[in-house]
Design a protein around this motif. Structure first.
Motif, PDB file in Angstrom:
ATOM      1  N   ILE A 247     -20.239  15.164  -3.197  1.00 25.71           N
ATOM      2  CA  ILE A 247     -21.037  16.313  -0.993  1.00 25.71           C
ATOM      3  C   ILE A 247     -22.270  15.733  -1.024  1.00 25.71           C
ATOM      4  N   TRP A 248     -23.523  15.228  -1.214  1.00 24.42           N
ATOM      5  CA  TRP A 248     -23.738  14.757  -0.931  1.00 24.42           C
ATOM      6  C   TRP A 248     -24.227  13.654  -1.367  1.00 24.42           C
ATOM      7  N   PRO A 249     -25.349  12.610  -0.985  1.00 27.22           N
ATOM      8  CA  PRO A 249     -25.005  12.332   0.802  1.00 27.22           C
ATOM      9  C   PRO A 249     -23.685  12.760   1.050  1.00 27.22           C
ATOM     10  N   GLU A 250     -23.007  12.129   1.954  1.00 24.27           N
ATOM     11  CA  GLU A 250     -21.791  12.750   2.486  1.00 24.27           C
ATOM     12  C   GLU A 250     -20.611  11.037   2.748  1.00 24.27           C
ATOM     13  N   THR A 251     -21.238  10.198   2.805  1.00 23.07           N
ATOM     14  CA  THR A 251     -21.143   8.911   3.079  1.00 23.07           C
ATOM     15  C   THR A 251     -21.694   8.036   2.020  1.00 23.07           C
ATOM     16  N   GLY A 252     -21.499   6.687   1.999  1.00 21.99           N
ATOM     17  CA  GLY A 252     -21.458   5.888   1.182  1.00 21.99           C
ATOM     18  C   GLY A 252     -21.148   5.308  -0.394  1.00 21.99           C
ATOM     19  N   GLU A 253     -21.275   4.707  -1.252  1.00 21.29           N
ATOM     20  CA  GLU A 253     -20.399   4.247  -2.547  1.00 21.29           C
ATOM     21  C   GLU A 253     -20.392   5.647  -3.558  1.00 21.29           C
ATOM     22  N   GLU A 254     -19.878   5.967  -4.140  1.00 26.39           N
ATOM     23  CA  GLU A 254     -20.468   7.244  -5.681  1.00 26.39           C
ATOM     24  C   GLU A 254     -21.162   6.214  -6.119  1.00 26.39           C
ATOM     25  N   ARG A 255     -22.136   5.728  -6.120  1.00 33.60           N
ATOM     26  CA  ARG A 255     -22.467   4.527  -7.199  1.00 33.60           C
ATOM     27  C   ARG A 255     -23.898   4.865  -6.855  1.00 33.60           C
ATOM     28  N   LEU A 256     -24.393   4.927  -8.157  1.00 34.92           N
ATOM     29  CA  LEU A 256     -25.747   4.331  -8.956  1.00 34.92           C
ATOM     30  C   LEU A 256     -26.026   3.094  -8.870  1.00 34.92           C
ATOM     31  N   SER A 257     -27.511   2.114  -9.783  1.00 35.53           N
ATOM     32  CA  SER A 257     -28.363   1.381 -10.058  1.00 35.53           C
ATOM     33  C   SER A 257     -28.640   0.642 -10.278  1.00 35.53           C
ATOM     34  N   TYR A 258     -28.637   0.034 -11.882  1.00 39.88           N
ATOM     35  CA  TYR A 258     -29.901  -0.203 -12.319  1.00 39.88           C
ATOM     36  C   TYR A 258     -30.060  -2.008 -12.179  1.00 39.88           C
ATOM     37  N   ASP A 259     -31.240  -2.265 -12.105  1.00 41.39           N
ATOM     38  CA  ASP A 259     -31.586  -3.926 -11.810  1.00 41.39           C
ATOM     39  C   ASP A 259     -31.771  -4.846 -13.499  1.00 41.39           C
ATOM     40  N   MET A 260     -30.876  -5.357 -13.745  1.00 40.17           N
ATOM     41  CA  MET A 260     -32.109  -6.379 -14.745  1.00 40.17           C
ATOM     42  C   MET A 260     -32.227  -8.176 -14.251  1.00 40.17           C
ATOM     43  N   GLU A 261     -33.904  -7.973 -13.612  1.00 35.30           N
ATOM     44  CA  GLU A 261     -34.508  -8.868 -13.105  1.00 35.30           C
ATOM     45  C   GLU A 261     -34.491 -10.417 -13.638  1.00 35.30           C
TER      46      GLU A 261
END
Length: 445
Positions: A247-261
């Motif tokens: 419900i928040w944020p209202e827009t954008g992809e429903e994803r989190l992320s982590y990097d493996m540099e």
């Protein structure tokens, strides 16, 4: 018919001399041969302890005073460590915790057929505080306190611990327990939200509120305001896991992320997806797995229980072809999304029942040179019986349960593999969880 009355527990503390530590982190003493399991006590200590339960073959107690302390004892970094069940070893130094976990792994290998690796590798360590990126927090309104509690269960019972912060959780969550309690107490649905799941990526964190009933407009707005104020993604779960929605944020992809540099990778995940809780250990763990497998150009690699591609995609940076196999169809989709996101075309993800013989599947027809396996706590006994059909030169097994790793190692050794090296990874500091990694090589290599 009259009900049998439970025998009253002794009210006075008793003196206990602690001999060793159980696999769940409790000190073990003896009273005329009867085992006594003592919370909060360490080997070599003498403590005064109160009974919490008594049975025919053993008693359970809780240390209330340390008469003679062991050198391994330290002051817990958390004010709630004595009561909260989220951690059980905060009174033990970090070095002693690691030795305990190494000893646990050794004992399990010895118990299942006298197996021991050719080499014990150094334990993998991480910061012991603020490391935990995923958790499920219980929520309970307590009328006697006129307060909402948020946190983990108390040790050995179902009550929630009354905490105002958690030093083990990622600070984006652990430092917000008090405002979270205040938020929930001020909502119309303060009695009808039993849990909040939390998940953190590198740049964003999320809270998933389990709402038993539809929320009022004001409650919904309160959650949105909380998300805005604390820079959190806010989700609701009105029923089963499939009903989770943001419900928040209202827009954008429903994803989190982590990097493996190290591998130039970005891994995206839904907050309800399985991901490793300790990002530092995860990055080091993936590095070690890739190093141990020693992938050569053109080799085919199999990644079993691959999830969203946490090992699959790093392996693909070196291999000719990597096949990731997972029993959860949603994670198969996530793996494909991550392969596309990172521009990897030498990866294929497949769904399969990993309790059944999969060696005849089309994706398995060409065999594999190297294999990585990262099963759940139940292990992969059936899978290990099938793996020999591929004739892989090397297998790396990532484990979250030393008992099933040792059992499965016995299967591997019986089927023509040698346990070359093994070591523990402190994925969950201050707990008794033992995560480890083992490498096997085919005997006729």
């Amino acid at each position: 018919m009259s009900r049998r009355r439970r025998k009253a527990l002794p009210s006075e503390p008793v003196r206990c001399v602690i001999e060793t530590l159980s696999h769940d982190g409790r000190g073990i003493a003896r009273d005329n041969g009867k085992a006594q399991f003592v919370d909060g006590a360490l080997p070599g200590e003498t403590v005064m302890a109160k009974f919490t339960s008594t049975r025919s073959k053993f008693d359970e107690l809780r240390a209330v005073e340390v008469l003679e302390a062991d050198d391994a004892r330290m002051t817990p970094p958390c004010d709630f460590a004595d009561l909260c069940g989220g951690c059980s070893l905060q009174h033990m130094s970090g070095e002693s915790q690691i030795r305990f976990k190494e000893d646990t792994l050794r004992e399990h290998f010895a118990h299942f057929g006298g197996i021991e690796p050719d080499e014990w590798v150094a334990p993998m360590r991480s910061p012991a505080l603020g490391y935990r990126r995923k958790a499920r927090l219980g929520v309970k309104y307590v009328p006697a306190r006129e307060s909402v509690l948020v946190g983990f269960r108390e040790k050995r019972n179902s009550f929630l611990t009354d905490i105002d912060r958690c030093v083990v959780l990622d600070p984006r969550i652990g430092d917000r327990i008090t405002p979270l309690r205040e938020l929930l107490h001020g909502m119309d649905a303060y009695r009808r939200i039993p849990q909040v799941e939390v998940a953190c990526g590198d740049d964003s964190a999320a809270m998933i509120f389990r709402n038993m009933d539809p929320l009022s407009d004001s409650d919904r707005q309160s959650l949105i305001d909380f998300g805005q104020a604390h820079d959190l993604h806010i989700y609701l779960q009105p029923k089963g896991p499939d009903t989770v929605h943001r419900i928040w944020p209202e827009t954008g992809e429903e994803r989190l992320s982590y990097d493996m540099e190290e591998f130039d990778l970005t891994m995206k995940f839904h907050p309800m997806d399985f991901t490793q809780v300790n990002v530092d250990i995860n990055r080091n763990m993936v590095h070690r797995a890739v190093e141990w497998l020693d992938i050569q150009p053109g080799e085919r690699v199999l990644d079993l229980f691959c999830g969203l591609g946490n090992f699959t995609l790093p392996l693909a940076r070196s291999a000719g072809q990597v096949v990731g196999v997972e029993g959860d169809d949603a994670m198969v989709v996530r793996g494909r999304e991550n392969a596309e996101l990172n521009g990897l075309s030498n990866v294929a993800f497949h769904g399969a029942d990993l309790q059944a013989d999969f060696t005849a599947q089309p994706w398995a027809a060409e065999g594999f040179d190297k294999i990585l396996i990262d099963p759940p706590r139940s292990g992969a006994q059936e899978v290990c019986e099938y793996l020999t059909a591929f004739g892989a030169k090397r297998i790396v097994y990532v484990s979250c349960n030393p008992a099933t790793l040792a059992r499965d190692a016995g299967v591997m050794v019986r089927n023509g593999y040698r346990l070359v090296r093994a070591g523990v990874m402190d994925m969950f500091p201050h707990t008794t969880h033992v995560e480890s990694m083992a490498m096997f090589e085919r005997v006729d290599n």
